[in-house]
Motif scaffolding. Structure first.
Motif, PDB file in Angstrom:
ATOM      1  N   MET A  79      11.296   7.525   0.884  1.00 53.71           N
ATOM      2  CA  MET A  79      10.181   6.845   1.228  1.00 53.71           C
ATOM      3  C   MET A  79       9.246   6.293   0.646  1.00 53.71           C
ATOM      4  O   MET A  79       8.632   5.401   0.578  1.00 53.71           O
ATOM      5  CB  MET A  79       9.498   7.920   2.152  1.00 53.71           C
ATOM      6  CG  MET A  79       9.933   8.610   3.502  1.00 53.71           C
ATOM      7  SD  MET A  79      10.346   7.300   4.791  1.00 53.71           S
ATOM      8  CE  MET A  79      12.234   6.874   4.735  1.00 53.71           C
ATOM      9  N   MET A  80       9.540   6.902  -0.878  1.00 52.11           N
ATOM     10  CA  MET A  80       8.752   6.217  -1.930  1.00 52.11           C
ATOM     11  C   MET A  80       9.276   5.100  -2.473  1.00 52.11           C
ATOM     12  O   MET A  80       8.437   4.116  -2.802  1.00 52.11           O
ATOM     13  CB  MET A  80       8.771   7.283  -3.097  1.00 52.11           C
ATOM     14  CG  MET A  80       8.061   8.683  -2.741  1.00 52.11           C
ATOM     15  SD  MET A  80       8.285   9.860  -3.928  1.00 52.11           S
ATOM     16  CE  MET A  80       7.311   8.952  -5.404  1.00 52.11           C
TER      17      MET A  80
ATOM     18  N   SER B   6       2.736  10.173  -5.676  1.00 50.18           N
ATOM     19  CA  SER B   6       3.800  10.756  -5.324  1.00 50.18           C
ATOM     20  C   SER B   6       3.706  12.163  -4.859  1.00 50.18           C
ATOM     21  O   SER B   6       4.421  12.763  -4.281  1.00 50.18           O
ATOM     22  CB  SER B   6       5.041  10.747  -6.756  1.00 50.18           C
ATOM     23  OG  SER B   6       4.381  11.493  -7.560  1.00 50.18           O
ATOM     24  N   VAL B   7       2.577  12.673  -5.493  1.00 46.12           N
ATOM     25  CA  VAL B   7       2.205  13.972  -4.930  1.00 46.12           C
ATOM     26  C   VAL B   7       1.885  14.107  -3.520  1.00 46.12           C
ATOM     27  O   VAL B   7       2.296  15.038  -2.794  1.00 46.12           O
ATOM     28  CB  VAL B   7       1.060  14.683  -5.939  1.00 46.12           C
ATOM     29  CG1 VAL B   7      -0.139  14.001  -5.528  1.00 46.12           C
ATOM     30  CG2 VAL B   7       0.869  16.008  -5.642  1.00 46.12           C
ATOM     31  N   VAL B   8       1.345  13.038  -2.916  1.00 44.10           N
ATOM     32  CA  VAL B   8       1.167  13.040  -1.582  1.00 44.10           C
ATOM     33  C   VAL B   8       2.372  12.927  -0.784  1.00 44.10           C
ATOM     34  O   VAL B   8       2.695  13.742   0.120  1.00 44.10           O
ATOM     35  CB  VAL B   8       0.107  11.556  -1.088  1.00 44.10           C
ATOM     36  CG1 VAL B   8       0.081  11.640   0.194  1.00 44.10           C
ATOM     37  CG2 VAL B   8      -1.042  11.826  -1.931  1.00 44.10           C
ATOM     38  N   TYR B   9       3.583  12.156  -1.208  1.00 39.50           N
ATOM     39  CA  TYR B   9       4.715  12.152  -0.575  1.00 39.50           C
ATOM     40  C   TYR B   9       5.330  13.542  -0.475  1.00 39.50           C
ATOM     41  O   TYR B   9       5.993  14.019   0.147  1.00 39.50           O
ATOM     42  CB  TYR B   9       5.626  11.265  -1.315  1.00 39.50           C
ATOM     43  CG  TYR B   9       5.500   9.909  -0.802  1.00 39.50           C
ATOM     44  CD1 TYR B   9       5.812   9.338   0.563  1.00 39.50           C
ATOM     45  CD2 TYR B   9       4.778   8.706  -1.613  1.00 39.50           C
ATOM     46  CE1 TYR B   9       5.647   7.890   0.729  1.00 39.50           C
ATOM     47  CE2 TYR B   9       4.662   7.683  -1.175  1.00 39.50           C
ATOM     48  CZ  TYR B   9       4.896   7.231  -0.160  1.00 39.50           C
ATOM     49  OH  TYR B   9       4.905   5.876   0.487  1.00 39.50           O
ATOM     50  N   GLY B  10       5.150  14.276  -1.733  1.00 45.34           N
ATOM     51  CA  GLY B  10       5.606  15.714  -2.116  1.00 45.34           C
ATOM     52  C   GLY B  10       5.058  16.473  -0.754  1.00 45.34           C
ATOM     53  O   GLY B  10       5.760  17.361  -0.376  1.00 45.34           O
ATOM     54  N   LEU B  11       3.784  16.592  -0.750  1.00 45.84           N
ATOM     55  CA  LEU B  11       3.179  17.278   0.180  1.00 45.84           C
ATOM     56  C   LEU B  11       3.437  17.170   1.402  1.00 45.84           C
ATOM     57  O   LEU B  11       3.668  18.054   2.256  1.00 45.84           O
ATOM     58  CB  LEU B  11       1.326  17.571   0.108  1.00 45.84           C
ATOM     59  CG  LEU B  11       1.067  17.766  -1.338  1.00 45.84           C
ATOM     60  CD1 LEU B  11      -0.341  17.453  -1.557  1.00 45.84           C
ATOM     61  CD2 LEU B  11       1.371  19.294  -1.644  1.00 45.84           C
TER      62      LEU B  11
ATOM     63  N   LEU C  36       8.215  19.643  -5.821  1.00 45.05           N
ATOM     64  CA  LEU C  36       7.327  20.531  -4.529  1.00 45.05           C
ATOM     65  C   LEU C  36       8.382  21.015  -3.623  1.00 45.05           C
ATOM     66  O   LEU C  36       8.349  21.812  -2.743  1.00 45.05           O
ATOM     67  CB  LEU C  36       6.302  19.485  -4.031  1.00 45.05           C
ATOM     68  CG  LEU C  36       5.129  19.292  -5.013  1.00 45.05           C
ATOM     69  CD1 LEU C  36       4.257  18.267  -4.289  1.00 45.05           C
ATOM     70  CD2 LEU C  36       4.438  20.613  -5.213  1.00 45.05           C
ATOM     71  N   ILE C  37       9.654  20.187  -3.456  1.00 50.77           N
ATOM     72  CA  ILE C  37      10.507  20.566  -2.149  1.00 50.77           C
ATOM     73  C   ILE C  37      11.814  21.556  -2.708  1.00 50.77           C
ATOM     74  O   ILE C  37      12.027  22.186  -1.856  1.00 50.77           O
ATOM     75  CB  ILE C  37      10.922  19.237  -1.716  1.00 50.77           C
ATOM     76  CG1 ILE C  37       9.772  18.317  -1.265  1.00 50.77           C
ATOM     77  CG2 ILE C  37      12.175  19.364  -0.701  1.00 50.77           C
ATOM     78  CD1 ILE C  37      10.203  17.014  -0.814  1.00 50.77           C
ATOM     79  N   ILE C  38      12.347  21.197  -3.925  1.00 50.98           N
ATOM     80  CA  ILE C  38      13.785  21.633  -4.115  1.00 50.98           C
ATOM     81  C   ILE C  38      13.468  23.292  -4.380  1.00 50.98           C
ATOM     82  O   ILE C  38      12.469  23.520  -4.911  1.00 50.98           O
ATOM     83  CB  ILE C  38      14.382  21.080  -5.206  1.00 50.98           C
ATOM     84  CG1 ILE C  38      13.510  21.182  -6.606  1.00 50.98           C
ATOM     85  CG2 ILE C  38      14.673  19.728  -4.883  1.00 50.98           C
ATOM     86  CD1 ILE C  38      14.222  20.547  -7.728  1.00 50.98           C
ATOM     87  N   SER C  39      14.602  23.934  -4.179  1.00 53.87           N
ATOM     88  CA  SER C  39      14.729  25.411  -4.635  1.00 53.87           C
ATOM     89  C   SER C  39      15.559  25.363  -5.976  1.00 53.87           C
ATOM     90  O   SER C  39      16.748  25.014  -5.742  1.00 53.87           O
ATOM     91  CB  SER C  39      14.903  26.350  -3.641  1.00 53.87           C
ATOM     92  OG  SER C  39      15.326  27.581  -4.075  1.00 53.87           O
ATOM     93  N   PRO C  40      14.952  25.323  -7.163  1.00 48.01           N
ATOM     94  CA  PRO C  40      16.051  25.076  -8.258  1.00 48.01           C
ATOM     95  C   PRO C  40      17.114  26.110  -8.572  1.00 48.01           C
ATOM     96  O   PRO C  40      16.969  27.391  -8.286  1.00 48.01           O
ATOM     97  CB  PRO C  40      15.089  25.223  -9.324  1.00 48.01           C
ATOM     98  CG  PRO C  40      13.528  25.238  -9.155  1.00 48.01           C
ATOM     99  CD  PRO C  40      13.784  25.659  -7.534  1.00 48.01           C
TER     100      PRO C  40
ATOM    101  N   LEU D 199       0.838  -1.091  -0.027  1.00 46.67           N
ATOM    102  CA  LEU D 199       0.206   0.093  -0.040  1.00 46.67           C
ATOM    103  C   LEU D 199       0.829   1.294   0.102  1.00 46.67           C
ATOM    104  O   LEU D 199       0.515   2.459  -0.742  1.00 46.67           O
ATOM    105  CB  LEU D 199      -0.897  -0.021   1.288  1.00 46.67           C
ATOM    106  CG  LEU D 199      -1.990   1.044   1.417  1.00 46.67           C
ATOM    107  CD1 LEU D 199      -2.976   1.279   0.223  1.00 46.67           C
ATOM    108  CD2 LEU D 199      -2.575   1.092   2.868  1.00 46.67           C
ATOM    109  N   MET D 200       1.926   1.089   0.760  1.00 41.52           N
ATOM    110  CA  MET D 200       2.709   2.454   0.828  1.00 41.52           C
ATOM    111  C   MET D 200       3.485   2.531  -0.700  1.00 41.52           C
ATOM    112  O   MET D 200       3.659   3.742  -1.026  1.00 41.52           O
ATOM    113  CB  MET D 200       3.907   2.290   1.385  1.00 41.52           C
ATOM    114  CG  MET D 200       3.722   2.223   3.144  1.00 41.52           C
ATOM    115  SD  MET D 200       4.906   1.967   4.174  1.00 41.52           S
ATOM    116  CE  MET D 200       6.123   3.224   3.763  1.00 41.52           C
ATOM    117  N   ALA D 201       3.690   1.471  -1.546  1.00 43.85           N
ATOM    118  CA  ALA D 201       4.171   1.665  -2.626  1.00 43.85           C
ATOM    119  C   ALA D 201       3.242   2.112  -3.759  1.00 43.85           C
ATOM    120  O   ALA D 201       3.538   2.845  -4.633  1.00 43.85           O
ATOM    121  CB  ALA D 201       4.576   0.150  -3.275  1.00 43.85           C
ATOM    122  N   ALA D 202       1.879   2.213  -3.308  1.00 38.51           N
ATOM    123  CA  ALA D 202       1.005   2.757  -4.468  1.00 38.51           C
ATOM    124  C   ALA D 202       0.542   3.956  -3.947  1.00 38.51           C
ATOM    125  O   ALA D 202      -0.272   4.778  -4.663  1.00 38.51           O
ATOM    126  CB  ALA D 202      -0.296   1.843  -4.294  1.00 38.51           C
ATOM    127  N   VAL D 203       0.955   4.765  -2.892  1.00 40.97           N
ATOM    128  CA  VAL D 203       0.680   5.910  -2.637  1.00 40.97           C
ATOM    129  C   VAL D 203       1.103   7.013  -3.629  1.00 40.97           C
ATOM    130  O   VAL D 203       2.344   7.025  -4.221  1.00 40.97           O
ATOM    131  CB  VAL D 203       1.206   6.652  -1.221  1.00 40.97           C
ATOM    132  CG1 VAL D 203       0.837   8.053  -1.034  1.00 40.97           C
ATOM    133  CG2 VAL D 203       0.574   5.463  -0.266  1.00 40.97           C
TER     134      VAL D 203
END
Length: 337
Positions: free
Chosen positions: A197-198, A135-140, A265-269, A129-133
């Motif tokens: 985590m992903m 990626s945008v959820v992990y990013g947020l 969503l996380i990095i500052s380019p 189930l964790m593998a199916a989450v």
């Protein structure tokens, strides 16, 4: 005498081959379908690669080999390359693998060797189930929660491990209590933790399957010789599953290299090589494409396609390497005991 002994063995081999030979039209049709499916996958990959190369041809003809060494990204002026974003991609993937692999090994060993039998299906389902989450959820989650709770760890690492170039933070003294903490946000380290985590569930699933196939005869033999459970795992399970461990790690690396939205969503380019993983500023090829695609002109779009070609080739090499290693490993072999 020797000839007499060899005849039964040859007959047994012939009988085994006869049993393995397709016995009817259904088996032959199934084999044809599998071959067509495999050929279809290869054809699709070839078409994707040909499309990317065709669209990237204009940019590659302008930049030439400097496309691999230029840090700036200014396609409209002809000064562009992937040196900075490619370095950032590798660093984020490296951080992710460094965190995910120990977690995956621990989870896989616990599920396959230590967890109670009644609890295993629930744990396997939870990992899947964790593998199916998405990626945008992990990013947020990484942006809104993890980033604020990891700054202290990043500052501690910069304080005591700054003698290692990767953990150095320029322009700020980590021992100064009044120093701003924004220098530790939107970094390669945080992005790598989110990607870890992903990919950890994916790596864990592959390792667990490899560990669970360790031969029963070798397990029992180790116990019969007086080995403890950990001794049996160290001498039987881990050597048997080495191919699965390496293959799972490389498949996770392939996903980490191509992760887009969570990193975006996380990095500052930044468009310069940033080797300090704890410091603000990072970039990746996939995040660059997501960031610039909507506003790209003809030349810029071709340059983005060229960056996609580099990422495509990199992930292709990693995944093919994983497949070769898994195919040559003992994982899945049957015990003769």
């Amino acid at each position: 005498m020797t000839t007499t002994l060899l005849k039964p063995a040859a007959a047994a081999v012939a009988e085994q081959r006869r049993r393995l030979r397709p016995s009817g039209g259904a088996d032959r049709a199934y084999r044809v379908v599998l071959r067509l499916a495999g050929a279809g996958v290869l054809l699709l990959m070839t078409l994707v690669g040909a499309f990317l190369f065709d669209k990237a041809a204009d940019a590659l003809s302008i930049a030439g080999w400097s496309f691999l060494t230029t840090e700036k990204w200014e396609p409209d002026s002809g000064n562009f390359g992937i040196a900075a974003v490619l370095t950032g991609t590798v660093l984020i993937a490296g951080v992710a693998i460094g965190i995910a692999v120990p977690l995956a090994i621990g989870m896989a060993l616990y599920v396959s060797e230590y967890a109670p039998r009644g609890l295993r299906p629930a744990l396997i389902g939870l990992v899947d189930l964790m593998a199916a989450v998405p990626s945008v959820v992990y990013g947020l989650w990484g942006f809104a929660f993890l980033q604020g709770h990891v700054i202290g760890l990043a500052r501690w690492l910069a304080t005591y491990l700054s003698w290692i170039p990767l953990f150095e933070v320029t322009g700020s003294d980590p021992r100064d209590p009044l120093a701003t903490e924004t220098v530790y946000t939107s970094s390669t380290f945080i992005a790598g933790m989110v990607v870890a985590m992903m990919i950890a569930p994916v790596i864990c699933s592959i390792m667990r399957e490899a560990f669970s196939q360790a031969p029963i005869g070798e397990r029992e033999g180790a116990f019969a010789l007086g080995a403890t459970r950990w001794g049996m795992i160290r001498s039987v399970v881990l050597p048997f599953g080495r191919g699965g461990m390496i293959g799972g790690t490389m498949l996770g690396l392939g996903r980490a290299l191509g992760e887009t939205i969570a990193v975006y969503l996380i990095i500052s380019p930044v468009f310069s090589i940033q080797p300090h993983i704890l410091q603000n500023g990072a970039n990746s090829v996939s995040a660059l494409i997501a960031l610039r695609y909507g506003e790209a002109g003809p030349v810029a779009l071709s340059a983005l396609m060229a960056a996609g070609v580099a990422l495509f080739l990199m992930t292709l090499v990693v995944n093919f390497g994983a497949g070769i290693i898994v195919a040559r490993s003992r994982s899945g072999a049957e015990s003769e005991a």
